[in-house]
Design a protein around this motif. Structure first.
Motif, PDB file in Angstrom:
ATOM      1  N   PHE A 151       0.835  -1.211   0.000  1.00 36.50           N
ATOM      2  CA  PHE A 151       0.000   0.000   0.000  1.00 36.50           C
ATOM      3  C   PHE A 151       0.869   1.260   0.000  1.00 36.50           C
ATOM      4  CE2 PHE A 151      -2.428   3.308   2.190  1.00 36.50           C
ATOM      5  CZ  PHE A 151      -3.551   3.350   1.387  1.00 36.50           C
ATOM      6  N   VAL A 152       1.871   1.303   0.860  1.00 33.69           N
ATOM      7  CA  VAL A 152       2.745   2.483   0.955  1.00 33.69           C
ATOM      8  C   VAL A 152       3.465   2.719  -0.369  1.00 33.69           C
ATOM      9  CG1 VAL A 152       4.853   3.366   2.040  1.00 33.69           C
ATOM     10  CG2 VAL A 152       3.043   2.404   3.445  1.00 33.69           C
ATOM     11  N   VAL A 153       4.042   1.668  -0.934  1.00 35.92           N
ATOM     12  CA  VAL A 153       4.776   1.811  -2.196  1.00 35.92           C
ATOM     13  C   VAL A 153       3.829   2.231  -3.318  1.00 35.92           C
ATOM     14  CG1 VAL A 153       6.080   0.559  -3.957  1.00 35.92           C
ATOM     15  CG2 VAL A 153       6.622   0.246  -1.545  1.00 35.92           C
ATOM     16  N   ALA A 154       2.659   1.623  -3.396  1.00 34.34           N
ATOM     17  CA  ALA A 154       1.713   1.956  -4.468  1.00 34.34           C
ATOM     18  C   ALA A 154       1.238   3.400  -4.371  1.00 34.34           C
ATOM     19  CB  ALA A 154       0.522   1.007  -4.427  1.00 34.34           C
ATOM     20  N   VAL A 155       0.908   3.852  -3.164  1.00 34.77           N
ATOM     21  CA  VAL A 155       0.396   5.220  -2.998  1.00 34.77           C
ATOM     22  C   VAL A 155       1.472   6.244  -3.348  1.00 34.77           C
ATOM     23  CG1 VAL A 155      -0.344   6.902  -1.268  1.00 34.77           C
ATOM     24  CG2 VAL A 155      -1.436   4.665  -1.372  1.00 34.77           C
ATOM     25  N   PHE A 156       2.671   6.089  -2.785  1.00 39.62           N
ATOM     26  CA  PHE A 156       3.709   7.087  -3.023  1.00 39.62           C
ATOM     27  C   PHE A 156       4.250   7.038  -4.447  1.00 39.62           C
ATOM     28  CE2 PHE A 156       3.717   7.225   1.616  1.00 39.62           C
ATOM     29  CZ  PHE A 156       3.688   8.599   1.804  1.00 39.62           C
ATOM     30  N   ALA A 157       4.350   5.869  -5.037  1.00 41.84           N
ATOM     31  CA  ALA A 157       4.789   5.780  -6.432  1.00 41.84           C
ATOM     32  C   ALA A 157       3.752   6.411  -7.360  1.00 41.84           C
ATOM     33  CB  ALA A 157       5.041   4.329  -6.821  1.00 41.84           C
TER      34      ALA A 157
ATOM     35  N   GLY B 293      14.049   3.143  -1.484  1.00 35.84           N
ATOM     36  CA  GLY B 293      14.623   2.297  -2.520  1.00 35.84           C
ATOM     37  C   GLY B 293      13.572   1.596  -3.364  1.00 35.84           C
ATOM     38  N   MET B 294      12.410   1.350  -2.780  1.00 35.27           N
ATOM     39  CA  MET B 294      11.331   0.727  -3.559  1.00 35.27           C
ATOM     40  C   MET B 294      10.532   1.773  -4.332  1.00 35.27           C
ATOM     41  SD  MET B 294       9.825  -2.320  -1.156  1.00 35.27           S
ATOM     42  CE  MET B 294       9.567  -1.352   0.313  1.00 35.27           C
ATOM     43  N   ILE B 295      10.450   2.995  -3.795  1.00 33.74           N
ATOM     44  CA  ILE B 295       9.590   4.014  -4.381  1.00 33.74           C
ATOM     45  C   ILE B 295      10.310   4.835  -5.453  1.00 33.74           C
ATOM     46  CG2 ILE B 295       8.298   6.119  -3.867  1.00 33.74           C
ATOM     47  CD1 ILE B 295       7.712   4.823  -1.088  1.00 33.74           C
TER      48      ILE B 295
END
Length: 164
Positions: free
Chosen positions: A74-80, A140-142
């Protein structure tokens, strides 16, 4: 004339249903495989209906840290997504509306980057993230997902043709 129109419509809807089934089938396979035993999944990989219904995959998932995985996704999807909207729209606006030296060359570079398959960039991205000590972190993921050439191209076309 009316029969011809009806036949055309029936053919159109049958074609649409066929494409819908083609697109939905992989999801049905995923759902069906979740209820299969491991041997059944290997023996019948293209059958969406399990021969023996089991819930072992879900019980194994319950033993893992699924809530953390879901939160990470969720965090990665929202911020990306927010980053892509922000940066792709800014770059697209600049390429469509602002006049500056090298704009054509920069747009050509964006088009050239679109020709590079994403898988080619996996190892260099990993090496850069490792060098910056960002490997296995949220940034690093975003950060590698924050912008892409296709998004810049789409936003440029939007600003070029829709805002007169």
């Amino acid at each position: 004339m009316r029969r011809r129109r009806l036949a055309g419509r029936v053919l159109l809807y049958l074609t649409l249903v066929l494409f819908a089934v083609i697109y939905i089938y992989p999801f049905l396979l995923d759902i069906g495989t979740a209820f299969k035993t491991e041997t059944d999944a290997v023996a019948h990989p293209l059958s969406p209906v399990p021969q023996h219904w089991v819930l072992s995959a879900f019980s194994q998932l319950g033993q893992q840290d699924f809530a953390r995985w879901l939160a990470n996704s969720f965090v990665v999807a929202v911020f990306a997504t927010l980053g892509r909207i922000l940066f792709d729209s800014m770059a697209g606006y600049a390429l469509a509306r602002l006049r500056f030296r090298g704009r054509g060359g920069l747009f050509a570079a964006v088009i050239a980057v679109m020709a590079v398959p994403g898988v080619v960039l996996l190892i260099p991205t990993f090496l850069v993230l490792k060098q910056l000590n960002l490997f296995n972190t949220y940034p690093g993921m975003i950060l590698p997902l924050v912008t892409d050439a296709a998004g810049v191209f789409i936003m440029r076309q939007f600003f070029l043709f829709s805002l007169g």
